[in-house]
Structures are given as C-alpha cells and as structure tokens.
Design a protein around this motif. Structure first.
Motif, mmCIF file in Angstrom:
data_model
loop_
_atom_site.group_PDB
_atom_site.id
_atom_site.type_symbol
_atom_site.label_atom_id
_atom_site.label_comp_id
_atom_site.label_asym_id
_atom_site.label_seq_id
_atom_site.Cartn_x
_atom_site.Cartn_y
_atom_site.Cartn_z
ATOM 1 N N ALA A 131 59.854 33.115 37.840
ATOM 2 C CA ALA A 131 59.324 32.127 38.274
ATOM 3 C C ALA A 131 60.394 31.009 39.100
ATOM 4 N N GLU A 132 61.652 31.002 38.428
ATOM 5 C CA GLU A 132 62.529 30.198 38.788
ATOM 6 C C GLU A 132 63.289 30.831 40.134
ATOM 7 N N LYS A 133 63.043 31.913 40.094
ATOM 8 C CA LYS A 133 63.895 32.673 41.078
ATOM 9 C C LYS A 133 62.862 32.427 42.182
ATOM 10 N N GLN A 134 61.754 32.652 42.206
ATOM 11 C CA GLN A 134 60.796 32.746 43.167
ATOM 12 C C GLN A 134 60.738 31.190 43.888
ATOM 13 N N TRP A 135 60.741 30.282 42.969
ATOM 14 C CA TRP A 135 60.752 29.030 43.350
ATOM 15 C C TRP A 135 62.092 28.633 44.027
ATOM 16 N N SER A 136 63.153 29.019 43.739
ATOM 17 C CA SER A 136 64.349 29.163 44.413
ATOM 18 C C SER A 136 64.250 29.597 45.782
ATOM 19 N N ILE A 137 63.767 30.695 46.072
ATOM 20 C CA ILE A 137 63.135 31.214 47.517
ATOM 21 C C ILE A 137 62.226 30.179 48.004
ATOM 22 N N GLU A 138 61.292 29.818 47.381
ATOM 23 C CA GLU A 138 60.294 29.045 48.160
ATOM 24 C C GLU A 138 61.048 27.763 48.769
ATOM 25 N N LYS A 139 61.869 27.119 47.756
ATOM 26 C CA LYS A 139 62.420 25.788 48.073
ATOM 27 C C LYS A 139 63.236 26.147 49.375
ATOM 28 N N LYS A 140 63.877 27.076 49.562
ATOM 29 C CA LYS A 140 64.858 27.475 50.665
ATOM 30 C C LYS A 140 64.216 27.639 52.118
ATOM 31 N N LEU A 141 62.844 28.364 51.621
ATOM 32 C CA LEU A 141 61.721 28.422 52.934
ATOM 33 C C LEU A 141 61.494 27.194 53.329
ATOM 34 N N SER A 142 60.859 26.390 52.382
ATOM 35 C CA SER A 142 60.478 24.784 52.727
ATOM 36 C C SER A 142 61.517 24.079 53.450
ATOM 37 N N GLU A 143 62.877 23.852 53.038
ATOM 38 C CA GLU A 143 63.816 23.374 53.388
ATOM 39 C C GLU A 143 64.112 23.667 54.912
ATOM 40 N N MET A 144 64.087 24.887 54.966
ATOM 41 C CA MET A 144 64.107 25.476 56.611
ATOM 42 C C MET A 144 63.265 24.851 57.312
ATOM 43 N N ASN A 145 61.855 25.076 56.880
ATOM 44 C CA ASN A 145 60.839 24.468 57.531
ATOM 45 C C ASN A 145 60.929 22.854 57.690
ATOM 46 N N GLU A 146 61.140 22.309 56.863
ATOM 47 C CA GLU A 146 61.331 20.877 57.011
ATOM 48 C C GLU A 146 62.555 20.342 58.088
ATOM 49 N N LYS A 147 63.343 21.101 57.967
ATOM 50 C CA LYS A 147 64.444 20.771 59.018
ATOM 51 C C LYS A 147 64.129 21.241 60.371
ATOM 52 N N VAL A 148 63.525 22.237 60.594
ATOM 53 C CA VAL A 148 62.702 22.691 62.068
ATOM 54 C C VAL A 148 61.853 21.433 62.461
ATOM 55 N N LYS A 149 61.118 21.049 61.380
ATOM 56 C CA LYS A 149 60.159 20.134 61.703
ATOM 57 C C LYS A 149 60.852 18.700 62.274
ATOM 58 N N THR A 150 62.016 18.360 61.948
ATOM 59 C CA THR A 150 62.677 17.194 62.260
ATOM 60 C C THR A 150 63.695 17.386 63.368
ATOM 61 N N MET A 151 63.764 18.585 63.902
ATOM 62 C CA MET A 151 64.555 19.008 64.985
ATOM 63 C C MET A 151 63.838 18.385 66.426
ATOM 64 N N GLU A 152 64.848 17.811 67.355
ATOM 65 C CA GLU A 152 64.404 17.063 68.582
ATOM 66 C C GLU A 152 64.816 17.802 69.591
ATOM 67 N N LEU A 153 64.061 17.648 70.903
ATOM 68 C CA LEU A 153 64.301 18.227 71.857
ATOM 69 C C LEU A 153 65.427 17.241 72.745
ATOM 70 N N GLU A 154 66.387 17.768 73.308
ATOM 71 C CA GLU A 154 67.199 16.585 73.980
ATOM 72 C C GLU A 154 66.996 16.755 75.431
ATOM 73 N N LEU A 155 66.418 15.625 75.880
ATOM 74 C CA LEU A 155 65.782 15.533 77.301
ATOM 75 C C LEU A 155 66.905 14.646 78.362
ATOM 76 N N MET A 156 66.551 14.792 79.557
ATOM 77 C CA MET A 156 67.290 14.067 80.522
ATOM 78 C C MET A 156 66.672 13.859 81.770
ATOM 79 N N PRO A 157 66.845 12.814 82.480
ATOM 80 C CA PRO A 157 65.815 12.706 83.843
ATOM 81 C C PRO A 157 66.440 13.713 84.952
ATOM 82 N N SER A 158 65.459 14.548 85.655
ATOM 83 C CA SER A 158 65.869 14.992 86.852
ATOM 84 C C SER A 158 66.606 14.232 87.769
ATOM 85 N N LYS A 159 67.339 14.949 88.798
ATOM 86 C CA LYS A 159 68.063 14.195 89.882
ATOM 87 C C LYS A 159 67.138 13.275 90.691
#
Length: 297
Positions: A131-159
C-alpha cells in the motif's frame, strides 16, 4: 510520579477504545518514548530513596511493555497509505480471514486484539508495504497533475495589438516531456496495479496537452503569415474561397486567444477543452496549408 501514571493510564485507555482509524502512530510513539524515558529517570531517582515509589515505577514499566506489544499493529495499520486508500482494509480483512468484516468507527484497538490480528503480522506487513509503494506512485502522479494544473500560458500582444499570441511553449513542453517519462517509469513499476488506470489517464492528458500546444503554435504561425496577406483587397478578390476559409480560422483563432487570456489555469479550465481544441486546430492547420498552397500556385 502520580501525574505520569495518571496521564499514561488515560492515554492508554483512549488508545484502546478510540476508533482505530483515528489513531496516529507517530503521536503514540512520541508519548510512549517520553513516558518510558521519564519512567527510567524516576526509577533511578527512587531506587535508593523510596521502595513504594520504586514499586509503582516497576508496575508502570509493566504496563508500558504490555502496550508496546501492540505498537507494530498500530504502526502497520495507521500509515498514510491506508488512511488515503481505505479500500486497503478490504484486502486486509480478506487476507486475514475476516472477509465479512468492514472497517468502521466502531472498530478499536481492543477489537483487533480480540481478533488476534497480530498473529497475521507477516500478511499485514506485506499489505502495508504494498500500500505504501502504491501510495508513493499515486502521490507522484498527483504531484505532476497539480503542477500541470498551475502552469500558465505566456502570452504577448500581436504587432497590431488587436490579438493575443502565445509567446513560447518551450518550457511547458519540456516539463510535459519529463512528466511523460516519469509516467512511463511508474507504469513499469510492479506496484502500479490498481492505479494503472489513473496513470494511463494522466499519460493521455499530458500527450493531449502536448499535441494541442503543438497544433496551436502551428496554427498561430499560419495565422501570422496569412493575416497581413488577407488584408489586401487584391488577394481577397483573387482568392475569395480561400479568404472565406481564412475568415473562419481568424474568428476561431481570435476567440480562442481571447478565452486563453482570461484563464489563469488554462490546463485545468472547463472553458478550454484541450482535446476538442486539438482536433479543431489540427483541422484548421490542414485548411491553412491548402490556403498557402493556393497562394503559391
């Protein structure tokens, strides 16, 4: 001395009778260590001064040792993994021969002592470790998912300033590459069983984001190239069909960029369906290619 005895008796009584799922091993271990240390200290002090006090300390030590026998049970069955994955109890009871038992707040440490759960220590160790090993995997998956959720698109105005553009997705794509490699490694882990579905969903999500961003940037490059060209009345008259197709793409692109500019978390937004956007961008890119081919013919 009496305060120590009273407090320990109160704690032990609580640990025996409180709902087992509320027990915390580290908290209990800390209290036990403190009591044991204080008992040893007082026993040494009273050894030559008070026979009665020494007797009380010896009796307390017996009670401490009696409870310490149950500590492995608490340690194995109150882990973070079991707390976060309560379905583990189904396997525990089944493997220990109590398949009709369900974990609930009525089950206490006393209940497990009456069930003689410690006789199944090897089974409990195996299940807890898994269970500990599976939870460790699940935590890593969740950490990656949370990181992706918070990523932003860097935008700029057109000319022209009348439309937002994506400045770059290089860093985002690099992070997604790293995460996809990590997911592949986790999927190769023998303990992935039971959470493979979640890993596959995460992998699909990251690939979808990557593909969408790739098609998005390709569409943006095509739009940037064609937008000034179709500002020419001569081109519009010469290629009316292609112009009509570009107007449709232009409307889609501007609307998408407008929505993206509103999102603080674009990769976790119900307003930006990336799977749908990826399909739409892919289709528009094919149209952009036919328009550019018509311009060169």
């Amino acid at each position: 001395m009496w305060d120590l005895c009273f407090e320990f008796d109160s704690d032990v009584s609580r640990w025996y009778t409180d709902p087992f799922i509320q027990l915390t091993f580290k908290e209990i271990e800390k209290i036990m260590d403190n009591v044991l240390r204080e008992t040893a200290r007082l026993t040494k002090i009273f050894a030559d001064t008070s026979e009665e006090a020494t007797k009380v300390m010896k009796e307390l030590k017996v009670e401490i040792d009696k409870f310490r026998v149950q500590m492995p049970l608490i340690e194995l069955l109150t882990t973070e993994a079991i707390r976060k994955k309560p379905a583990t109890w189904v396997e525990i009871f089944k493997e220990c021969g109590y398949k009709d038992t369900e974990m609930n707040e009525q089950i206490t440490l006393n209940t497990f002592i009456e069930m003689n759960m410690l006789q199944h220590r090897e089974i409990l160790e195996e299940i807890s470790k898994k269970a500990e090993k599976q939870w460790s995997i699940e935590k890593k998956l969740s950490e990656m998912n949370e990181k992706v959720k918070t990523m932003e698109l860097e935008l700029m105005p057109s000319k022209s300033g009348n439309c937002k553009l994506i400045k770059t997705v290089e860093e985002t794509q690099q992070i997604l590459d790293e995460f996809l490699n990590m997911v592949q490694m986790l999927k190769a882990n023998p303990n992935i069983k039971g959470i493979l579905k979640k890993a596959n969903e995460m992998e699909h999500k990251f690939i979808t984001i990557q593909d969408c961003l790739e098609n998005w940037m390709k569409c943006q490059r095509g739009w940037l190239y064609l937008e000034p060209i179709f500002s020419s009345e001569d081109i519009i008259k010469k290629l009316p069909a292609e112009h009509a197709k570009f107007v449709e793409i232009d409307s889609f692109f501007r609307a998408t960029m407008e929505q993206a500019a509103k999102e603080t978390k674009p990769f976790d937004s119900p307003e930006l369906d990336l799977e749908k956007l990826n399909i739409e961008f892919d289709g528009h890119n094919k149209t952009l290619e036919t328009i550019q081919k018509a311009l060169t013919d």
